[in-house]
Design an enzyme around this catalytic site. Structure first.
Site: not given
Length: 857
Positions: A511, A544, A555, A612, A823, A825
């Site tokens: 990350r 994770e 993400e 974005d 969730h 997903c």
């Protein structure tokens, strides 16, 4: 010959039924002159004529002036016109109507003057049946319509000299043409021959087309329709004639190749389409669908010529043509129940109307603000292709379109692209038919699109009629099938060559080092086997827990975009006034880095993720193969655009008042000035009133293309590595590409509420659900974006708006202090049944504000 003889006999039966043989004591029961004969309308007479022909029924002796004896011979037609002229000049008694009607039967083509003369006679006698019969006869015959409403072509002296040099034998006729003594029929075959060539090869320049080259007098046709359509009985004659005409025209085009022998055959379609009542209910049932089927059989050069002609019409005429075909499509779709068993693709009327609408679409493009130049050069290095085997080859089929998506044949014939149009005559949105989109089975339509058989029509070949949501679904099917193809190939190689099975594009990233890890991994894949980029993406964050069913990828893309577009990195510059990013021409990053950014954008589209990113529209135009021009500066460099616009509009002396040259100054990353000559020796070339347009064009070329040429080529190359075999470019316009990548900026939470489903004991009438929506609707814009990010993994609405986002709110236990979870997903929000609305608001705000990543709640 057999077909012509049959047609002749049927016509004789028809006239025998409608007009009779003239013998008042005729004993033939199927003759209009028989004493006991019951009159019938034209449709019934046509049906009865077919029955009589099949039964080989008795025919009365034909009248010498029957149409069948003279319709094929222009000299007989001219004779009929002469007889009519004599009648109209008063040489016959108007009370003796029967001889006048007989003379009208010899009219096998019409002019504006002839129509008005007959109309005048009918008005005097208050009997319009002669005019109705003439219209029925001429407008039901392609041969007659081709010869009708012609306009004489006046040759110039230069044209006459050219014609004389080519064919001295025709010298006398050409001189007569120039003096205006020949008839329209004698002149027009020459005119049509010249016009037939000029449009069959696809011209880039709209100005090269001249409507005068069409042999039909369109203005005269419009005036005739205006005069006649106000009479209901006469209007019915046009309708009945079109029903009779269309099957014959379809047969002529399908089996006899009539357009190749006579380009003036196009006049039939030009004349009929000027009927302003075509979209009325009477035509929609039978007449217009049959005529659209006939028009769809036109060869490619004829379709191109028709598009060029209609492009010269005004916006009102173009809109009328659009509405005519759209009405037919909508009427047919609403009147029938289409499903997966009864596909709309198999409705001949809808398919034919869509093909006809395509002609109007390209006419709309041609008539708009065109920019056929300024095309980006293709990359020198070929884009690496996918694996040697594809799904089609595994199934025993040859691979198609190796270099990318197909190109529309009509687009090629016209020599233009939809992306060449800056501003069409009519907005592109008016070509979208929503009722059709609602009933279209996109999985079946996509199959027809890929198979490309003549028996099955795909609406993806006419993407202008599809809305972005439907087109995005077609793109989704294409991407998923390609992913499936890559998995099968990988499985095959693992079996045959013993390679390690790796059916997915797996990215394992940290990350806090997401950019380094992702770009290094993608760079290795792009170098070793670019085909792996077309596999389904699976992302795993190190340390994770979380299975990537779409949410982790969302993400991942969000984090990558945030890092890449950080101004501190220096790859892109940010404009505070426009809130948009642009390529930094002074960036220290190498071309490979920009290539990898292009890959990320391509992967986002390929894996149906929204990013974005904030680019000006010129970036998407450049991705579609167009260069940036002065007009693109308006949103990418608005201050510079306004300055150059003021320069263009300056009314004083530019050279003396502004004292600028063709040398411009730019600053590098460290603020140092850099001088650039727009022309060789530009510092010595002053900008004047005469050359200021060149200065503006060169300045825009420098800012949008030359300064960022290396960066953008690398960026585009990476994007095409993922999308080169996709129908993306074929289906979408630049503004729709932006919608695909960025999603919709319009966050309609009322639409989201309408589409949300409930689970675990909740329903829309529960107190907690009502409190929930009251709370969400009270959020500010930024809080709503955080809520979307928390629930779906992105803060943008998908293509089609939030109404297309299928969110689920599920019960997660009784009242407690636990925060809501999600969730991403599957777009599922797990919501405890909080006791009060205040507690709900506090818990929800804390969850959406501080949640980031898996395992952090």
């Amino acid at each position: 010959m057999k077909r012509a003889a049959a047609k002749h006999l049927i016509e004789r039966y028809y006239h025998q039924l409608t007009e009779g043989c003239g013998n008042e004591a005729c004993a033939n029961e199927a003759c209009g002159s028989s004493p006991g004969f019951q009159r019938m309308d034209n449709n019934a007479a046509a049906i009865k004529a077919l029955e009589l022909y099949k039964n080989n029924a008795k025919l009365c002796d034909p009248h010498p002036s029957k149409k069948g004896a003279s319709s094929a011979f222009p000299e007989n037609s001219a004779k009929g016109a002469h007889n009519f002229s004599a009648c109209s000049n008063g040489k016959m008694n108007h009370k003796d109507l029967q001889p006048a009607r007989e003379d009208f039967r010899d009219l096998n083509f019409l002019t504006e003057e002839k129509v008005y003369e007959i109309l005048g006679l009918c008005s005097e006698s208050e009997d319009y049946s002669p005019l109705i019969r003439v219209i029925g006869r001429v407008f039901s015959s392609a041969e007659s319509l081709v010869q009708s409403f012609r306009k004489a072509k006046q040759h110039t002296k230069e044209e006459l000299k050219s014609l004389q040099a080519k064919d001295e034998d025709k010298d006398e006729d050409e001189k007569e043409t120039a003096s205006g003594s020949s008839t329209a029929m004698e002149v027009e075959p020459e005119a049509s021959a010249s016009s037939g060539d000029g449009l069959s090869h696809g011209e880039n320049n709209v100005q090269k087309f001249d409507p005068v080259e069409v042999s039909v007098d369109i203005e005269a046709v419009r005036r005739v329709y205006d005069r006649l359509l106000s009479n209901e009985k006469i209007e019915a004659a046009f309708l009945n004639a079109l029903v009779y005409l269309s099957p014959n025209v379809e047969c002529d085009l399908t089996y006899h190749n009539v357009y190749a022998t006579d380009p003036n055959y196009l006049n039939v379609f030009i004349i009929v389409m000027e009927n302003s009542n075509l979209h009325s209910p009477e035509y929609l049932e039978i007449a217009l669908p049959q005529f659209c089927k006939a028009m769809s059989k036109l060869p490619l050069p004829a379709l191109a010529k028709l598009a060029w002609l209609w492009s010269q019409y005004g916006t009102d005429q173009i809109r009328r043509l659009i509405e005519t075909f759209q009405q037919l499509i909508t009427y047919t779709v609403i009147s029938n129940e289409f499903s997966s068993e009864n596909l709309v693709n198999e409705d001949d009327g809808v398919v034919a109307a869509t093909k006809c609408l395509k002609i109007v679409y390209y006419a709309n493009v041609l008539g708009g603000d065109l920019d056929t130049g300024h095309n980006e050069e293709e990359d020198d290095e070929p884009i690496p292709e996918s694996s040697e085997l594809t799904l089609q080859e595994l199934l025993g089929e040859e691979r198609r379109n190796k270099k990318g998506p197909r190109v529309d044949p009509l687009e090629t014939e016209l020599g233009i692209r939809a992306s060449d149009c800056r501003k069409p005559l009519i907005p592109f949105e008016e070509f979208i038919n929503e009722p059709l989109n609602d009933v279209l089975e996109m999985d079946k339509d996509y199959t027809f699109f890929k198979v490309e058989t003549e028996s099955k029509f795909s609406f993806m070949t006419c993407p202008f009629i599809l809305n972005p949501v439907t087109k995005n679904l077609g793109l989704y099917y294409d991407n998923r099938i390609r992913m499936y193809s890559e998995r099968r190939i990988t499985a095959l190689y693992s079996l045959v060559q013993g390679q390690q099975l790796n059916p997915y594009l797996r990215l394992k990233v940290r990350r806090d080092h997401v950019i380094d890890d992702a770009l290094v991994r993608l760079e290795m894949i792009a170098m070793e086997n670019p085909a792996d980029l077309k596999k389904q993406l699976y992302v795993e964050f190190e340390g994770e827990q979380g299975v990537d069913e779409g949410g982790v990828s969302k993400e991942f893309f969000q984090l990558v975009v945030e890092e890449i577009f950080n101004p501190d990195i220096g790859m892109f510059t940010y404009d505070e006034s426009t809130k948009l990013f642009w390529f930094n021409p002074s960036s220290f990053e190498n071309e490979g880095q920009f290539t990898l950014i292009g890959i990320v954008l391509g992967l986002a589209i390929y894996n149906n993720c929204i990013l974005d990113v904030h680019f000006p529209m010129v970036v998407y135009r450049k991705l579609m193969g167009k260069k940036g021009t002065f007009r693109d500066l308006a949103d990418s460099h608005p201050v510079l655009y306004q300055s150059l616009k003021d320069l263009q509009e300056y009314e004083g002396n530019v050279e003396e008042d502004m004292m600028i040259t063709f040398q411009i100054s730019q600053t590098d990353l460290f603020g140092n000035p850099l001088m650039y000559d727009l022309k060789e020796g530009g510092d010595k070339i002053p900008v004047t009133n005469e050359n200021r347009k060149d200065f503006v064009a060169l300045y825009a070329e420098y800012m949008l293309n030359k300064t960022v040429e290396k960066q953008f080529k690398a960026f585009r190359r990476g994007f095409h590595m993922v999308t080169n075999e996709s129908p993306l470019k074929y289906l979408f316009r630049p503004e729709e590409i932006e919608l695909l990548i960025c999603g919709s900026r319009n966050l309609d939470f009322l639409a989201l509420e309408e589409s949300t489903e409930y689970d675990g004991g909740y329903n829309k009438d529960c107190r907690i659900i009502k409190d929930f929506w009251e709370t969400v609707h009270s959020f500010g814009q930024e809080q709503k974006r955080l809520f979307l990010q928390f629930t779906t993994g992105t803060d943008r609405a998908p293509v089609g708006g939030l109404g297309k986002l299928k969110m689920i709110i599920a019960k997660n236990g009784p009242d407690s202090d636990r925060l809501p979870t999600s969730h991403t997903c599957f777009n599922v929000l797990l919501l405890p049944e909080y006791s009060t609305i205040e507690k709900l608001r506090e818990r929800l705000l804390k969850a959406i504000t501080y949640a980031k990543g898996f395992g952090m709640l």
